[in-house]
Enzyme design. Structure first.
Site, PDB file in Angstrom:
ATOM      1  N   ASP A  65       0.838  -1.199   0.000  1.00  0.00           N
ATOM      2  CA  ASP A  65       0.000   0.000   0.000  1.00  0.00           C
ATOM      3  C   ASP A  65       0.870   1.246   0.000  1.00  0.00           C
ATOM      4  O   ASP A  65       1.978   1.219   0.540  1.00  0.00           O
ATOM      5  CB  ASP A  65      -0.822   0.041   1.297  1.00  0.00           C
ATOM      6  CG  ASP A  65      -2.277  -0.322   1.085  1.00  0.00           C
ATOM      7  OD1 ASP A  65      -2.588  -0.907   0.053  1.00  0.00           O
ATOM      8  OD2 ASP A  65      -3.085  -0.014   1.977  1.00  0.00           O
ATOM      9  N   TYR A  67       2.030   4.778   1.599  1.00  0.00           N
ATOM     10  CA  TYR A  67       1.966   5.337   2.959  1.00  0.00           C
ATOM     11  C   TYR A  67       0.719   6.206   3.064  1.00  0.00           C
ATOM     12  O   TYR A  67       0.343   6.878   2.107  1.00  0.00           O
ATOM     13  CB  TYR A  67       3.194   6.197   3.252  1.00  0.00           C
ATOM     14  CG  TYR A  67       4.508   5.448   3.249  1.00  0.00           C
ATOM     15  CD1 TYR A  67       4.746   4.413   4.152  1.00  0.00           C
ATOM     16  CD2 TYR A  67       5.523   5.788   2.362  1.00  0.00           C
ATOM     17  CE1 TYR A  67       5.960   3.736   4.171  1.00  0.00           C
ATOM     18  CE2 TYR A  67       6.739   5.123   2.370  1.00  0.00           C
ATOM     19  CZ  TYR A  67       6.957   4.090   3.270  1.00  0.00           C
ATOM     20  OH  TYR A  67       8.155   3.423   3.282  1.00  0.00           O
ATOM     21  N   PHE A  78       7.788   2.169  -0.861  1.00  0.00           N
ATOM     22  CA  PHE A  78       8.797   2.371   0.185  1.00  0.00           C
ATOM     23  C   PHE A  78       9.386   3.780   0.202  1.00  0.00           C
ATOM     24  O   PHE A  78      10.124   4.131   1.111  1.00  0.00           O
ATOM     25  CB  PHE A  78       9.937   1.340   0.088  1.00  0.00           C
ATOM     26  CG  PHE A  78       9.507  -0.075   0.349  1.00  0.00           C
ATOM     27  CD1 PHE A  78       9.202  -0.496   1.635  1.00  0.00           C
ATOM     28  CD2 PHE A  78       9.385  -0.985  -0.695  1.00  0.00           C
ATOM     29  CE1 PHE A  78       8.791  -1.799   1.889  1.00  0.00           C
ATOM     30  CE2 PHE A  78       8.971  -2.293  -0.460  1.00  0.00           C
ATOM     31  CZ  PHE A  78       8.679  -2.702   0.832  1.00  0.00           C
ATOM     32  N   HIS A 187      10.204  -9.270   5.019  1.00  0.00           N
ATOM     33  CA  HIS A 187       9.887  -7.860   4.792  1.00  0.00           C
ATOM     34  C   HIS A 187      10.811  -6.980   5.637  1.00  0.00           C
ATOM     35  O   HIS A 187      11.216  -7.377   6.733  1.00  0.00           O
ATOM     36  CB  HIS A 187       8.423  -7.613   5.165  1.00  0.00           C
ATOM     37  CG  HIS A 187       7.872  -6.338   4.648  1.00  0.00           C
ATOM     38  ND1 HIS A 187       8.015  -5.144   5.320  1.00  0.00           N
ATOM     39  CD2 HIS A 187       7.169  -6.054   3.523  1.00  0.00           C
ATOM     40  CE1 HIS A 187       7.413  -4.182   4.623  1.00  0.00           C
ATOM     41  NE2 HIS A 187       6.898  -4.714   3.528  1.00  0.00           N
TER      42      HIS A 187
END
Length: 221
Positions: A65, A67, A78, A187
């Site tokens: 998703d 931020y 990211f 992750h």
């Protein structure tokens, strides 16, 4: 909502734009942006594609998703805008780069510089409502980004796919591993990284090793 996407992607994805699910998706997104605060800015929804044309793709990083905090999302997974504090996952990415390649921490968490070198920073869902994580999931974005990954897999070769965490690994199940390099790890979020599933994966040096082997310019991480 107009799909303002680089021409190089248009020809590969035109059939998706014409499907009923995508029409419903664009109607939903347009309504959301009209009625609520959403991220990223509307003109940056396809930023990952516009900064990294189809023929330039050398590396694909898959996020989940955007931020959902104010000023953070800029259309690249990211990545955050200049002047915004680095989120925990991005800090851990930079820590691994520092450990792997002995590179200093960058002055900004804006990963536009990666995109311009051929790194497609692809979120599975390209939009989100402010402060509501996952609010635009299961509206059609995932179908679209699956098609993006499939098109890269089918129409290119020697791309390095970086799949971090269970979600990204599932997203990349259909990548043709006979044509491409697929690197997997946990992750970079603290929950995963602090349990030993992220640090030491050496994905950044390994990516450059694969690119060099295939006669491609390395990424300046």
């Amino acid at each position: 909502m107009n799909v303002k996407i680089d021409d190089s992607w248009q020809k590969h994805l035109q059939s998706e734009f014409e499907k009923p699910y995508f029409e419903q998706l664009t109607q939903f997104v347009a309504q959301e942006y009209q009625s609520n605060i959403c991220y990223p800015k509307e003109e940056q929804i396809y930023e990952a594609f516009n900064l990294c044309p189809f023929e330039a793709v050398k590396v694909v990083i898959i996020g989940q998703d955007p931020y959902h905090g104010e000023g953070q999302a800029n259309g690249l997974c990211f990545s955050v805008n200049d002047g915004i504090a680095n989120p925990p996952s991005l800090i851990n990415i930079f820590k691994e780069i520092n450990s792997d390649l002995q590179l200093p921490f960058p002055k900004t968490g804006n990963l536009k510089r990666w995109a311009k070198q051929g790194v497609l920073l692809l979120n599975a869902t390209l939009t989100v409502r402010a402060h509501q994580a996952g609010s635009h999931q299961k509206k059609g974005w995932e179908i679209f980004t699956d098609a993006v990954i499939a098109s890269i897999s089918e129409n290119t070769e020697n791309v390095v796919f970086l799949l971090w965490g269970g979600y990204a690994k599932k997203k990349g199940l259909k990548i043709d591993c006979s044509k491409h390099t697929v690197l997997t790890s946990g992750h970079p979020s603290p929950l995963s990284a602090n349990r030993g599933y992220w640090f030491g994966n050496k994905h950044f040096s390994e990516t450059n090793k694969q690119l060099k082997k295939n006669g491609l310019a390395e990424i300046n991480w």
